[in-house]
Design a protein around this motif. Structure first.
Motif, mmCIF file in Angstrom:
data_model
loop_
_atom_site.group_PDB
_atom_site.id
_atom_site.type_symbol
_atom_site.label_atom_id
_atom_site.label_comp_id
_atom_site.label_asym_id
_atom_site.label_seq_id
_atom_site.Cartn_x
_atom_site.Cartn_y
_atom_site.Cartn_z
ATOM 1 N N SER A 49 -0.124 -8.378 -5.862
ATOM 2 C CA SER A 49 -1.424 -7.979 -6.408
ATOM 3 C C SER A 49 -1.564 -6.470 -6.470
ATOM 4 O O SER A 49 -0.841 -5.719 -5.813
ATOM 5 C CB SER A 49 -2.550 -8.563 -5.540
ATOM 6 O OG SER A 49 -2.430 -8.124 -4.206
ATOM 7 N N ASP A 50 -2.526 -6.020 -7.292
ATOM 8 C CA ASP A 50 -2.852 -4.601 -7.436
ATOM 9 C C ASP A 50 -1.644 -3.761 -7.821
ATOM 10 O O ASP A 50 -1.300 -2.789 -7.152
ATOM 11 C CB ASP A 50 -3.488 -4.071 -6.145
ATOM 12 C CG ASP A 50 -4.852 -4.671 -5.904
ATOM 13 O OD1 ASP A 50 -5.764 -4.417 -6.698
ATOM 14 O OD2 ASP A 50 -5.005 -5.416 -4.914
ATOM 15 N N ASN A 51 -0.993 -4.159 -8.896
ATOM 16 C CA ASN A 51 0.107 -3.402 -9.475
ATOM 17 C C ASN A 51 -0.097 -3.338 -10.987
ATOM 18 O O ASN A 51 -1.209 -3.549 -11.476
ATOM 19 C CB ASN A 51 1.450 -4.060 -9.130
ATOM 20 C CG ASN A 51 1.943 -3.696 -7.741
ATOM 21 O OD1 ASN A 51 2.439 -2.592 -7.516
ATOM 22 N ND2 ASN A 51 1.812 -4.626 -6.791
ATOM 23 N N HIS A 99 1.963 -5.649 -2.421
ATOM 24 C CA HIS A 99 0.581 -5.345 -2.804
ATOM 25 C C HIS A 99 0.309 -3.836 -2.847
ATOM 26 O O HIS A 99 0.791 -3.081 -2.012
ATOM 27 C CB HIS A 99 -0.372 -6.001 -1.799
ATOM 28 C CG HIS A 99 -1.730 -5.371 -1.752
ATOM 29 N ND1 HIS A 99 -2.683 -5.618 -2.704
ATOM 30 C CD2 HIS A 99 -2.281 -4.479 -0.881
ATOM 31 C CE1 HIS A 99 -3.769 -4.929 -2.405
ATOM 32 N NE2 HIS A 99 -3.552 -4.228 -1.318
ATOM 33 N N GLY A 100 -0.488 -3.418 -3.831
ATOM 34 C CA GLY A 100 -1.016 -2.057 -3.854
ATOM 35 C C GLY A 100 0.018 -0.989 -4.139
ATOM 36 O O GLY A 100 0.012 0.049 -3.480
ATOM 37 N N ASN A 154 -5.217 -8.547 -10.278
ATOM 38 C CA ASN A 154 -5.303 -7.126 -10.635
ATOM 39 C C ASN A 154 -3.978 -6.577 -11.139
ATOM 40 O O ASN A 154 -3.445 -5.586 -10.631
ATOM 41 C CB ASN A 154 -5.798 -6.299 -9.438
ATOM 42 C CG ASN A 154 -7.174 -6.727 -8.970
ATOM 43 O OD1 ASN A 154 -8.062 -6.951 -9.776
ATOM 44 N ND2 ASN A 154 -7.341 -6.871 -7.671
ATOM 45 N N ASN A 155 -3.426 -7.254 -12.134
ATOM 46 C CA ASN A 155 -2.248 -6.788 -12.849
ATOM 47 C C ASN A 155 -2.535 -6.875 -14.341
ATOM 48 O O ASN A 155 -3.703 -6.866 -14.751
ATOM 49 C CB ASN A 155 -1.016 -7.618 -12.469
ATOM 50 C CG ASN A 155 -0.414 -7.203 -11.145
ATOM 51 O OD1 ASN A 155 0.302 -6.206 -11.061
ATOM 52 N ND2 ASN A 155 -0.688 -7.964 -10.090
ATOM 53 N N HIS A 166 -13.806 0.404 -10.814
ATOM 54 C CA HIS A 166 -12.821 -0.504 -11.402
ATOM 55 C C HIS A 166 -11.862 0.134 -12.395
ATOM 56 O O HIS A 166 -10.843 -0.472 -12.725
ATOM 57 C CB HIS A 166 -13.540 -1.663 -12.095
ATOM 58 C CG HIS A 166 -14.539 -2.351 -11.226
ATOM 59 N ND1 HIS A 166 -14.196 -2.973 -10.040
ATOM 60 C CD2 HIS A 166 -15.882 -2.499 -11.352
ATOM 61 C CE1 HIS A 166 -15.290 -3.484 -9.490
ATOM 62 N NE2 HIS A 166 -16.321 -3.208 -10.268
ATOM 63 N N SER A 189 0.817 -1.220 0.000
ATOM 64 C CA SER A 189 0.000 0.000 0.000
ATOM 65 C C SER A 189 0.843 1.259 0.000
ATOM 66 O O SER A 189 0.697 2.130 0.856
ATOM 67 C CB SER A 189 -0.961 -0.008 1.203
ATOM 68 O OG SER A 189 -1.778 -1.139 1.188
ATOM 69 N N ASP A 237 -13.104 -4.840 0.518
ATOM 70 C CA ASP A 237 -12.147 -4.121 -0.318
ATOM 71 C C ASP A 237 -10.997 -3.608 0.551
ATOM 72 O O ASP A 237 -11.215 -2.979 1.591
ATOM 73 C CB ASP A 237 -12.865 -2.943 -0.995
ATOM 74 C CG ASP A 237 -12.025 -2.284 -2.075
ATOM 75 O OD1 ASP A 237 -10.793 -2.508 -2.094
ATOM 76 O OD2 ASP A 237 -12.595 -1.537 -2.884
ATOM 77 N N ASN A 251 -14.564 -6.068 -6.124
ATOM 78 C CA ASN A 251 -14.311 -7.042 -7.186
ATOM 79 C C ASN A 251 -15.215 -6.797 -8.390
ATOM 80 O O ASN A 251 -16.345 -6.328 -8.252
ATOM 81 C CB ASN A 251 -14.548 -8.470 -6.682
ATOM 82 C CG ASN A 251 -13.482 -8.909 -5.700
ATOM 83 O OD1 ASN A 251 -12.501 -8.202 -5.482
ATOM 84 N ND2 ASN A 251 -13.668 -10.062 -5.105
#
Length: 625
Positions: free
Chosen positions: A154-156, A130-131, A178-179, A429, A107, A569, A542
């Motif tokens: 995740s989330d990158n 992550h993030g 989420n990449n 999203h 984060s 979330d 999601n």
């Protein structure tokens, strides 16, 4: 005697070694210098109380985020979560440490790539990134970190393929959702993995054999993936060729190709000849500007988007009774609007959905409209007109009104005011400002949408007109960021999507949530179910796929395993949103998606509960010191 003297001398040497070790400065001077370089690249704006300087010891001087082994000599963990780090990861400098086991930068806003040099931290067991805003490929050198237990990237913005980590037998967690990863999923030791998620990427090919360890939620959002546990099966593999047959096949297929070219050429020649004949006939006819519905519809779809010619090319004399007239409802914005105005105005295709195509049309006066074009809805002109006028009579400030409509036997157009701020789907999203969509905003939106839907249901219950296609992309945002339900009543309740029903039956046979048979009698409860899915979307962040079945099943599974908090979330959790309120709204969502449509509450009950949650939330905030 000599033996005793030897023992004393040995003990003395050991004591001296121990004293030297205890007086040592821990990590070497070179390692400290490298770590300072690491933090300077990672956090150039760090605080003064962070330590991380060449004149202090990382273990004894309390560097921020640093945890050392019990000997206070060697760094064990570096945890720098949620510190707004904006730099780059210098893995070469980081790995100058002797025995780093844990690296956590969750984060933050770290940019750049994850360098190959990360493999030099050979003792790493936990990597948490992550993030952030990492980009580029995941380095193949990750596979050389044989001690890895848990990896979360995740989330990158990572792209490229997933490294082959099959040799890391002790891996327990791999999260890369989420990449922008692509290619096939390499083999993992799924029998040992506890957590695995590669959803929302660009992966393709068959899902490896999972041994029943993971369900479809770990792979959603990858249109190119196929095979169990996903609903789409993989195409059959082509049969293996026999050796020595390549030359024979070449001549055989070449012959087929030649025959095919000859046939296509003959057909094309005849079509061109026929087309010229028809063209001559049409020119000779009076009023040749008017074309048939089917022809004009096809041509309109193929015109350039946003050009000076309109996307709409619909006959004005379909039945000789003025079928092209545009019915303008009560709206001062387009009070003088005529059908010809739409024809002359430039149109931009925004997208196609289950109910038709959507266009952005700009009139000469600078007014921007959204025009929904519907096909294959077999409803009479009179019934369609009555339906639109009836919906117009039941107005709510959070329901986007139809300002005009057109109906022919083949075409139906609905005109709305264009909303520049897009949809809830886009905000959740696709927007870069997603972090600003906090818990209070989500709860307020849920409250307003539920109240609006309840109002429409009550006003149109006797007419049997439900929304029929409620989803986050059909909730638009006004200039004031107020939610507006769009496309109300466009679904044909008497002719529901059969593929939807088939999926629903399949899920019911497998005793999986959610369900309820859809018909004109309980279309309102179907709206309740759809609203429940939107609540899950708001709570989890999601993307909804497969009519929400996968998301509902995943949430129910997590609750059964007593992992309720895990579904929320991460953006909501990091902001410190009220867990009590989130759990309360989650319970509402679960009631809405009950497997039995009869057990689902009506929208007035749902709106009342959500309003109570919102009021309780506002009171608790105002009472905080």
């Amino acid at each position: 005697m000599s033996v005793m003297r030897l023992r004393v001398q040995l003990m003395l040497i050991l004591k001296i070694i121990f004293l030297l070790l205890s007086m040592a400065d821990g990590e070497t001077t070179e390692a400290r210098d490298a770590l300072v370089q690491f933090i300077e690249k990672l956090a150039p704006q760090r605080g003064e109380n962070w330590g991380w300087n060449r004149s202090s010891d990382p273990c004894k001087s309390g560097w921020k985020g640093v945890t050392c082994y019990s000997d206070l000599a060697t760094i064990k963990k570096i945890v720098l979560d949620e510190l707004n780090l904006t730099g780059m990861l210098d893995a070469a400098s980081l790995c100058s440490t002797k025995a780093l086991m844990v690296l956590s930068l969750n984060s933050n806003n770290v940019v750049g790539t994850l360098p190959d040099e990360i493999s030099k931290c050979r003792h790493l067991t936990h990597v948490y990134l992550h993030g952030n805003k990492f980009s580029g490929s995941l380095p193949g050198s990750l596979s050389r970190l044989s001690n890895l237990k848990r990896v979360d990237v995740s989330d990158n913005g990572f792209s490229g393929g997933i490294p082959d980590m099959s040799r890391i037998s002790g891996l327990l967690t791999f999260l890369a959702d989420n990449n922008q990863l692509s290619g096939e999923i390499p083999k993992f030791d799924f029998s040992n993995l506890e957590e695995f998620n590669v959803s929302n990427n660009n992966l393709s090919g068959p899902v490896p054999d999972l041994g029943g360890r993971f369900n479809g939620t770990s792979f959603l959002g990858n249109p190119g993936l196929c095979g169990k546990p996903l609903p789409n099966a993989c195409p059959p593999s082509p049969p293996a060729r026999k050796k020595g047959s390549s030359k024979k096949d070449y001549f055989m297929y070449s012959g087929y190709a030649l025959i095919g070219i000859i046939i296509v050429s003959l057909v094309a020649f005849k079509l061109i000849k026929k087309g010229k004949t028809n063209s001559k006939k049409n020119v000779a006819k009076k009023g040749s500007q008017v074309t048939g519905d089917k022809e004009s519809s096809t041509s309109s779809e193929s015109k350039a988007v946003g050009g000076n010619r309109s996307e709409f090319s619909i006959t004005s004399a379909e039945s000789g009774r003025g079928s092209s007239s545009l019915v303008v409802l009560s709206s001062p914005m387009v009070n003088e609007l005529k059908f010809e105005d739409l024809l002359r105005s430039p149109a931009e295709l925004l997208g196609r959905g289950r109910n038709g195509s959507l266009y952005k049309v700009t009139l000469n006066e600078g007014v921007t409209l959204a025009v929904k074009r519907i096909r294959d809805w077999y409803i009479s002109r009179d019934d369609f007109k009555k339906r639109m006028q009836r919906i117009d009579q039941v107005k709510h400030p959070n329901v986007l009104p139809v300002v005009a409509f057109y109906c022919s036997s083949q075409e139906k157009l609905l005109v709305y005011e264009f909303q520049e701020n897009g949809s809830l789907f886009r905000l959740l999203h696709e927007s870069k400002n997603r972090q600003s969509f906090d818990w209070g905003s989500r709860l307020a939106l849920a409250s307003k949408i539920s109240a609006a839907l309840a109002y429409m249901h009550e006003g149109l219950q006797a007419d049997g007109i439900a929304h029929g296609n409620l989803k986050s992309s059909n909730i638009l945002l006004s200039n004031e960021m107020e939610p507006l339900i769009s496309e109300y009543g466009l679904a044909d309740a008497d002719n529901q999507d059969q593929s939807f029903l088939a999926q629903l039956d399949s899920f019911q046979e497998n005793n999986s949530p959610p369900g309820g048979i859809i018909s004109s009698n309980n279309a309102f409860k179907t709206d309740t179910y759809s609203f429940g899915i939107i609540l899950l979307e708001l709570l989890t962040g999601n993307v909804v796929q497969n009519n929400g079945f996968d998301l509902a099943r995943w949430v129910n599974s997590a609750i059964r395993e007593e992992w309720t908090v895990e579904v929320f979330d991460k953006a909501l959790v990091s902001e410190g949103a009220s867990e009590e309120s989130m759990v309360s709204l989650l319970q509402v969502a679960l009631k809405c998606i009950d497997i039995s449509s009869a057990a689902r509450p009506n929208m007035r009950e749902v709106a009342g509960i959500i309003n109570t949650i919102r009021e309780h939330e506002e009171k608790s905030i105002s009472s905080d010191p």
